[in-house]
Design a protein around this motif. Structure first.
Motif, PDB file in Angstrom:
ATOM      1  N   ASP A  48      25.734  44.908  41.232  1.00 16.13           N
ATOM      2  CA  ASP A  48      25.804  44.496  42.637  1.00 16.13           C
ATOM      3  C   ASP A  48      24.613  43.620  43.011  1.00 16.13           C
ATOM      4  O   ASP A  48      24.756  42.647  43.764  1.00 16.13           O
ATOM      5  N   LEU A  49      23.435  43.959  42.503  1.00 15.79           N
ATOM      6  CA  LEU A  49      22.238  43.170  42.791  1.00 15.79           C
ATOM      7  C   LEU A  49      22.379  41.749  42.259  1.00 15.79           C
ATOM      8  O   LEU A  49      22.110  40.770  42.975  1.00 15.79           O
ATOM      9  N   LEU A  50      22.816  41.616  41.017  1.00 14.96           N
ATOM     10  CA  LEU A  50      22.951  40.288  40.416  1.00 14.96           C
ATOM     11  C   LEU A  50      24.024  39.465  41.123  1.00 14.96           C
ATOM     12  O   LEU A  50      23.862  38.253  41.317  1.00 14.96           O
ATOM     13  N   GLU A  51      25.106  40.125  41.526  1.00 15.53           N
ATOM     14  CA  GLU A  51      26.157  39.415  42.260  1.00 15.53           C
ATOM     15  C   GLU A  51      25.636  38.950  43.620  1.00 15.53           C
ATOM     16  O   GLU A  51      25.895  37.819  44.047  1.00 15.53           O
ATOM     17  N   GLU A  52      24.884  39.821  44.295  1.00 15.63           N
ATOM     18  CA  GLU A  52      24.325  39.469  45.599  1.00 15.63           C
ATOM     19  C   GLU A  52      23.370  38.284  45.488  1.00 15.63           C
ATOM     20  O   GLU A  52      23.408  37.360  46.309  1.00 15.63           O
ATOM     21  N   LEU A  53      22.531  38.288  44.465  1.00 21.01           N
ATOM     22  CA  LEU A  53      21.581  37.191  44.281  1.00 21.01           C
ATOM     23  C   LEU A  53      22.295  35.893  43.922  1.00 21.01           C
ATOM     24  O   LEU A  53      21.881  34.804  44.338  1.00 21.01           O
TER      25      LEU A  53
END
Length: 247
Positions: free
Chosen positions: A138-143
């Motif tokens: 989720d973090l990588l997708e958000e970034l």
């Protein structure tokens, strides 16, 4: 009797609950028989506890924990889990956060890594430290989205500055060069600021390098994590399976 002007001033200073408490207390004969010092002590104490409780509630809500009611007191210390109760209770006191140290929680799927991390996160909020939980995917997708819409600087700041960051599913999928760079930028800021991170991973730290593009960037990333971390290895079978059998 407190006059209305004083009450209005309390409201203007955002002390509405204190004003309400005063109105209720002046109708209480036993309270009015107390000395001024005791009255003031009681009122201030109630306001302090109310504000502390609200602060903890706000911090816990903003942390976005996967398990919102996780608590160290509810951790199951079954023998096969090999959990060190003394260490977990020590971590719950949050000294590692004050010292800028990390925690690595390792174990197979379903053994309760995420719950343990969230329980430590809840303990941090109770000590009035800010916290944030996020899954690595989720973090990588958000970034990635933030890069495309120009919001990257605003999106990444909380991950760089929150006192306790919980990264779940750490290295569940190998990090490519770009993903490793994104995580490195976050961890570099956190390392410089002596901010703590909890990593939940299915893999032992000896396997991490080969899952972080296995180059100088990966080595630099892990150097900022592994050497200043407490390590917890959770054993036993899946807690989901155990609960399913009980049900």
């Amino acid at each position: 009797m407190i006059n209305q002007t004083t009450m209005n001033q309390l409201h203007e200073m955002h002390l509405s609950y204190l004003a309400k408490d005063i109105r209720e207390r002046i109708e209480d004969k036993s309270f009015m028989e107390l000395s001024f010092e005791d009255q003031l002590t009681m009122l201030v104490d109630r306001e302090w506890h109310r504000r502390k409780s609200r602060r903890i509630t706000d911090l816990t809500r903003d942390a976005l924990f996967c398990y919102k009611n996780a608590s160290v007191t509810d951790i199951d210390y079954l023998p096969e889990r090999n959990l060190d109760r003394r260490l977990i209770n020590e971590l719950a006191c949050c000294g590692y956060i004050a010292n800028g140290q990390n925690v690595i929680v390792m174990g197979a799927t379903g053994v309760g890594k995420t719950y343990l991390a969230c329980a430590l996160g809840t303990a941090a909020c109770r000590e009035r430290y800010s916290a944030r939980y996020v899954r690595i995917p989720d973090l990588l997708e958000e970034l990635s989205f933030a890069h495309s819409d120009g919001s990257y600087r605003n999106i990444i700041q909380p991950y760089r500055k929150v006192r306790l960051l919980i990264l779940d599913e750490w290295l569940l999928s190998p990090l490519g060069a770009e993903a490793a760079k994104e995580i490195f930028e976050i961890m570099e800021c956190r390392s410089v600021g002596r901010l703590s991170t909890i990593f939940c991973s299915q893999f032992d730290t000896t396997e991490w390098l080969e899952r972080t593009c296995n180059d100088l960037l990966g080595e630099s990333l892990l150097d900022r994590i592994v050497h200043c971390s407490y390590k917890i290895v959770v054993g036993g079978e899946s807690m989901r399976k155990r609960r399913g059998l009980k049900d």
